[in-house]
Write an enzyme that holds these catalytic residues in place. Structure first.
Site, PDB file in Angstrom:
ATOM      1  N   ASP A 154       2.232   5.486  -5.572  1.00  0.00           N
ATOM      2  CA  ASP A 154       2.059   4.376  -4.650  1.00  0.00           C
ATOM      3  C   ASP A 154       1.321   4.899  -3.415  1.00  0.00           C
ATOM      4  O   ASP A 154       1.094   6.102  -3.266  1.00  0.00           O
ATOM      5  CB  ASP A 154       3.420   3.779  -4.273  1.00  0.00           C
ATOM      6  CG  ASP A 154       3.328   2.305  -3.909  1.00  0.00           C
ATOM      7  OD1 ASP A 154       2.252   1.873  -3.417  1.00  0.00           O
ATOM      8  OD2 ASP A 154       4.310   1.569  -4.113  1.00  0.00           O
ATOM      9  N   GLU A 354       6.654  -6.870   1.282  1.00  0.00           N
ATOM     10  CA  GLU A 354       7.395  -5.613   1.366  1.00  0.00           C
ATOM     11  C   GLU A 354       8.609  -5.735   2.287  1.00  0.00           C
ATOM     12  O   GLU A 354       9.244  -6.785   2.377  1.00  0.00           O
ATOM     13  CB  GLU A 354       6.452  -4.481   1.774  1.00  0.00           C
ATOM     14  CG  GLU A 354       5.349  -4.234   0.745  1.00  0.00           C
ATOM     15  CD  GLU A 354       4.606  -2.942   0.972  1.00  0.00           C
ATOM     16  OE1 GLU A 354       5.245  -1.880   0.889  1.00  0.00           O
ATOM     17  OE2 GLU A 354       3.387  -2.991   1.204  1.00  0.00           O
TER      18      GLU A 354
END
Length: 483
Positions: A154, A354
């Site tokens: 990521d 997020e």
């Protein structure tokens, strides 16, 4: 023309307080597995990745990002990037099992580790960051599942690996590079530190900290994907189909998807579908806002409450579906309401992504599109303005419909709900708000079912089907149908 997508998220979101809940197909891993056919849509049948209408898919976030425990995250986040606390068996049942069909049935080309950690209760060894988890990446994913593709980190994911010699530093170190590569990560997403990363990795290989065999394995996996994509023959993006993006045909597909995803939760007095012979009154924060319909990861990282996105708002759809019936729109329900009106109040969340969507999380998202403006608090409740609009419309109109636009279930006041005749969960319908209006006016039936459990109170979170004390407001799989 992109050749690669960081999708789908095959996590099972087990706590709706998580700011990425809307990225998950369901709380039920079995339903997530059924939805993984999206990988086939991206990649096509074997051998077709080189076609200009196919992209390499990425199953993420490996693994357990949907099963992290509230309060275990760091910084201002509350649950995103937190810790999944589970036995090996429970972790397999909730977080790992959906990767087996992704790898073995749908042949996903890449897998992305999670920012989260896992804490095995079997061995009491404590939490370990997924980007450092050799057991899960190399032994389980590449070994037991026989994943032949490549693992992509990521965004700066290895920066979060704790370095015993450099506590508190979020930057790159030789230890972090060595640990991430040896854990089994084949490609690093290093948009800002790639030169330092290359220098550190080269030194690690020369010193023996990372074996040449590990490098060969990573390179072999990456090159295989590049050959399958035809990148050596056609290295640049193919824009053949760019003129079709946003076409009427694309909007038609989006509208159909919206129609079929609507979930009818309540329908007293046969309120829906709405008859078009009378007046219609529309209110609420999300009635005329495509940005709120679209959510995060759109115009900016955190999205935006704006109508710059081409498409139709839910208000647009209502006006079209209503035909000759008069439609009054007043966001705050400040305009007069006729006692014979059918009221439609479109409420819900504003965009986030997020950890900035975590319940109790930060109100400031450092995104260039924010321009220093604080975002509304995320608490899974209606805003005061939306709640007031519901009260006013439902008290004054002949019948009232409440439509919730959100990335997750919201906590509804039971007293307020008593005065709501019809309740619809619209999720995040994106650019085609007209698809929300279609079943509302009977152009198509309501057919959707809840892929998550709808809590009565926030204190019930996490709540999931199969819990010993399962008592949701609306159960997993619930949804009324109309003809």
């Amino acid at each position: 023309g992109p050749q690669w997508t960081f999708s789908p998220c095959v996590c099972a979101a087990r706590d709706d307080r998580w700011g990425r809940t809307y990225e998950s197909f369901s709380e039920n891993p079995a339903l997530v597995e059924q939805m993984e056919t999206v990988i086939d849509g991206y990649q096509g049948p074997p051998g077709s990745l080189g076609n200009n209408d196919r992209v390499l898919a990425t199953a993420k976030h490996y693994a357990g990002d949907g099963d992290t425990k509230y309060g275990t995250a760091t910084g201002d986040y509350k649950i995103d990037q937190g810790i999944a606390v589970a036995s090996h068996r429970d972790f397999w049942d909730v977080a790992l099992r959906q990767y087996v069909p992704a790898v073995q049935t749908h042949h996903v080309g890449s897998v992305m580790p999670s920012y989260s950690s896992v804490d095995w209760t079997d061995d009491n060894a404590g939490p370990l960051k997924m980007h450092a988890h050799r057991e899960l990446i190399t032994d389980v994913l590449k070994g037991q599942m026989k994943f032949p593709g490549f693992v992509i980190s990521d965004w700066e994911g290895i920066h979060q690996i704790p370095d015993p010699a450099d506590p508190g530093n979020g930057g790159l170190t030789a230890y972090k590079v060595r640990t991430g590569v040896n854990a089994g990560i084949d490609m690093m997403m290093e948009p800002n530190s790639y030169q330092q990363y290359i220098t550190l990795l080269t030194a690690e290989v020369k010193s023996g900290g990372v074996s040449k065999a590990r490098i060969d394995d990573a390179v072999r996996r990456i090159l295989t994907a590049k050959f399958e994509l035809g990148l050596f023959e056609h290295p640049f993006t193919d824009r053949t189909h760019i003129g079709e993006v946003g076409s009427a045909a694309h909007h038609a597909v989006a509208r159909t998807a919206v129609q079929q995803s609507q979930v009818l939760l309540k329908n007293d007095r046969s309120t829906l579908p709405i008859k078009t012979q009378g007046r219609i009154y529309v209110a609420g924060s999300n009635a005329d806002n495509i940005g709120n319909q679209a959510g995060g990861w759109t115009l900016t990282w955190q999205g935006g409450s704006t109508n710059k996105i081409p498409g139709t708002t839910i208000l647009d759809g209502i006006r079209t579906a209503a035909g000759s019936s008069p439609v009054t729109y007043s966001e705050a329900a400040s305009a007069p309401i006729n006692a014979s009106d059918v009221g439609v109040v479109v409420v819900g969340e504003s965009p986030y992504s997020e950890g900035f969507g975590d319940v109790g999380g930060p109100r400031w998202a450092y995104d260039p599109g924010d321009q220093g403006v604080p975002r509304p608090v995320k608490d899974m409740k209606l805003s005061a303005a939306d709640s007031a609009a519901v009260d006013k419309v439902c008290a004054s109109a002949a019948k009232c419909v409440v439509v919730v636009v959100s990335g997750r279930p919201l906590i509804l006041d039971p007293k307020q709900l008593q005065h709501v005749d019809a309740l619809v969960e619209a999720w995040l319908p994106g650019a085609e708000g007209a698809g929300v209006a279609d079943p509302m006016f009977g152009k198509v039936p309501y057919t959707g079912k809840l892929p998550v459990s709808w809590p009565r109170t926030l204190a019930q979170e996490p709540i999931n089907v199969g819990d010993a004390s399962y008592d949701p407001l609306y159960a997993y799989g619930y949804g009324l149908q109309t003809r």
